[in-house]
Scaffold this motif. Structure first.
Motif, PDB file in Angstrom:
ATOM      1  N   GLU A 278      16.717  49.367  17.529  1.00 42.57           N
ATOM      2  CA  GLU A 278      17.704  49.898  16.715  1.00 42.57           C
ATOM      3  C   GLU A 278      17.282  51.078  15.994  1.00 42.57           C
ATOM      4  O   GLU A 278      17.100  51.246  15.102  1.00 42.57           O
TER       5      GLU A 278
ATOM      6  N   ASP B 210      11.446  50.380  23.610  1.00 41.61           N
ATOM      7  CA  ASP B 210      11.404  49.054  23.447  1.00 41.61           C
ATOM      8  C   ASP B 210      10.611  48.828  22.297  1.00 41.61           C
ATOM      9  O   ASP B 210       9.983  49.616  21.760  1.00 41.61           O
ATOM     10  N   LEU B 211      10.389  47.481  22.039  1.00 39.22           N
ATOM     11  CA  LEU B 211       9.532  47.429  20.770  1.00 39.22           C
ATOM     12  C   LEU B 211       8.077  47.657  21.009  1.00 39.22           C
ATOM     13  O   LEU B 211       7.289  48.021  20.221  1.00 39.22           O
TER      14      LEU B 211
ATOM     15  N   TYR C 246       2.613  41.482  15.482  1.00 40.21           N
ATOM     16  CA  TYR C 246       3.374  41.356  16.552  1.00 40.21           C
ATOM     17  C   TYR C 246       2.367  41.107  17.673  1.00 40.21           C
ATOM     18  O   TYR C 246       3.205  40.471  18.692  1.00 40.21           O
TER      19      TYR C 246
ATOM     20  N   THR D 139       8.334  36.982  20.472  1.00 41.25           N
ATOM     21  CA  THR D 139       8.975  38.140  20.278  1.00 41.25           C
ATOM     22  C   THR D 139       8.557  38.917  21.611  1.00 41.25           C
ATOM     23  O   THR D 139       7.644  38.650  22.181  1.00 41.25           O
ATOM     24  N   SER D 140       9.823  39.362  22.203  1.00 40.62           N
ATOM     25  CA  SER D 140       9.722  40.033  23.620  1.00 40.62           C
ATOM     26  C   SER D 140       9.396  41.305  23.524  1.00 40.62           C
ATOM     27  O   SER D 140      10.096  42.341  22.626  1.00 40.62           O
TER      28      SER D 140
ATOM     29  N   ARG E 296       9.666  43.954  25.338  1.00 37.78           N
ATOM     30  CA  ARG E 296      10.851  44.642  26.065  1.00 37.78           C
ATOM     31  C   ARG E 296      12.125  44.662  25.306  1.00 37.78           C
ATOM     32  O   ARG E 296      13.104  45.214  25.803  1.00 37.78           O
ATOM     33  N   SER E 297      12.237  43.864  24.174  1.00 38.35           N
ATOM     34  CA  SER E 297      13.500  44.003  23.481  1.00 38.35           C
ATOM     35  C   SER E 297      13.917  45.601  22.886  1.00 38.35           C
ATOM     36  O   SER E 297      12.730  46.135  22.500  1.00 38.35           O
ATOM     37  N   SER E 298      14.892  45.621  22.738  1.00 41.91           N
ATOM     38  CA  SER E 298      15.372  47.100  22.422  1.00 41.91           C
ATOM     39  C   SER E 298      15.054  47.381  20.888  1.00 41.91           C
ATOM     40  O   SER E 298      14.905  46.208  19.940  1.00 41.91           O
TER      41      SER E 298
ATOM     42  N   ARG F 103      11.693  43.600  11.086  1.00 40.30           N
ATOM     43  CA  ARG F 103      11.911  43.257  12.604  1.00 40.30           C
ATOM     44  C   ARG F 103      11.198  42.064  13.192  1.00 40.30           C
ATOM     45  O   ARG F 103      11.707  41.199  13.718  1.00 40.30           O
TER      46      ARG F 103
END
Length: 415
Positions: free
Chosen positions: A146, A178-179, A130, A139-140, A142-144, A201
């Motif tokens: 699931e 978020d991530l 990560y 990779t962001s 702040r990405s959501s 992910r």
């Protein structure tokens, strides 16, 4: 008559209280009854291990139950990103050091090259993957997340506590996670479903490649525990299976070539990742079956893992920016330090499960000149002794004292 009435009321009340206690804790009582023989295993060591001296004596007399690599190095060259010399670690079955215990560049080792199941310690690879992806812009943070897909990796009957803690955490958030939030949650809680979700992910290939880069073939990847446990416990979902059948199943899986077993576990978890299904409850009633299941978990070698940590904290394995992000993440999550002014920078990660007490820890001296990294893995501990060691946090105390107490290091090397 009054006395008889009083006795009847007293006995009725007592039976009601005792019955209520038994009913509320019936699963605990049943588990203890079913495992009464296993609980006695290792009980002869309980009275002997109330002190760290007793624990060290146990390590000396039972070297087959511990693997350790504790090493220190100077930080004076880390600002120039000079790599640490990859010196050969001491042979197996040794407990020795090549310098005085509190000097830079010293090793204290027991069976450092023995692969030992270490549970969620392998999640370190997820943190490294990560961090690198974020630094490289792949990779962001702040990405959501699931959330429903993540929850599908919990197994009812085994993960109630983890799921309840996760859902409680969700309720404290002002917005969906978020991530970055999930990574920090994993660093604090060792959640199996969060680790499995992040494996896919972040990308299976990326995680496996990072494992090879850092472990050089001596560390197993953080294979989804959902796949391992589903592969092991699926027969339990069929009617009529008992303890003997589960034990036989676990024995069969231990005989499968390791690479084939891990690949199958990834495939089973990937099916759940692509098309999440509701899981049926599973349970493990006997301690010996729990221990056999945990033997199937991802394994690490203490020597390789400790050298990997040293490389990260010295900035040369993955570069300064990636290493700094990993270090900040894990130091922030390590809130159980008890050594006060004896250490400056501190980080640790522990995993405790039936018959296994695993952990790594890192610290620098107060002047930030010397760093010590260590991996200590107690494995296949008899259940009676395991309950004693786990309830008293003995291995965590031993970690802390090894980091800053020269006398404990000296006693360890003089066995």
């Amino acid at each position: 008559m009054r006395l008889l009435r009083f006795l009847l009321i007293f006995l009725g009340t007592a039976l009601l209280i005792v019955g209520s206690i038994f009913y509320i804790n019936r699963d605990v009582f049943i588990t203890v009854f079913q495992n009464r023989t296993a609980i006695l295993e290792g009980s002869e060591w309980v009275d002997k291990t109330y002190s760290l001296g007793g624990l060290i004596s146990y390590m000396a007399e039972q070297p087959g139950h511990v693997s350790m690599a504790s090493m220190s190095a100077s930080l004076n060259d880390s600002r120039n990103n000079k790599p640490v010399t990859n010196r050969k670690i001491h042979p197996k079955n040794s407990l020795s050091t090549n310098h005085v215990p509190d000097a830079p560049d010293s090793f204290i080792c027991i069976e450092p090259d023995q692969p030992v199941p270490a549970g969620t310690l392998s999640h370190f690879i997820l943190f490294a993957t990560y961090a690198e992806q974020v630094i490289l812009g792949l990779t962001s943070p702040r990405s959501s997340v699931e959330v429903d897909k993540l929850k599908s990796f919990y197994l009812p009957g085994l993960d109630q506590g983890h799921r309840q803690r996760f859902e409680q955490w969700l309720r404290t958030l002002p917005e969906p996670p978020d991530l970055e939030m999930l990574i920090r949650y994993l660093a604090h809680n060792r959640d199996p479903a969060a680790g499995d979700y992040l494996f896919f992910r972040l990308g299976e290939e990326a995680v496996l490649a990072m494992t090879e880069r850092l472990g050089g073939g001596c560390l197993e990847p953080p294979v989804p525990l959902y796949g391992i446990r589903t592969q092991a416990l699926t027969p339990q979902r069929e009617p009529g299976l008992d303890h003997e059948n589960l034990s036989a199943r676990l024995g069969q899986l231990s005989d499968i070539p390791r690479e084939k077993f891990l690949r199958k576990s990834i495939e089973l978890a990937h099916v759940q990742w692509v098309d999440p299904q509701k899981n049926k409850p599973v349970s493990i009633r006997f301690f010996q079956d729990e221990r056999a299941l945990y033997r199937l978990y991802p394994a690490v070698c203490a020597g390789t893992f400790s050298r990997m940590l040293l490389g990260i904290w010295k900035d040369h394995s993955l570069g300064y920016d990636v290493s700094r992000k990993i270090r900040n993440l894990l130091e922030e999550a390590s809130q159980d330090r008890t050594s006060g002014a004896d250490l400056k920078h501190y980080s640790s990660f522990f995993d405790e499960r039936m018959s296994y007490l695993s952990g790594w820890s890192i610290a620098t001296d107060p002047d930030d000149n010397v760093i010590r990294t260590q991996v200590i893995l107690f494995h296949d501990i008899p259940p009676g002794l395991w309950f004693h060691m786990n309830s008293n946090f003995m291995t965590r105390d031993y970690h802390h004292r090894m980091l800053y107490d020269p006398e404990i290091r000296k006693r360890t090397t003089e066995l």
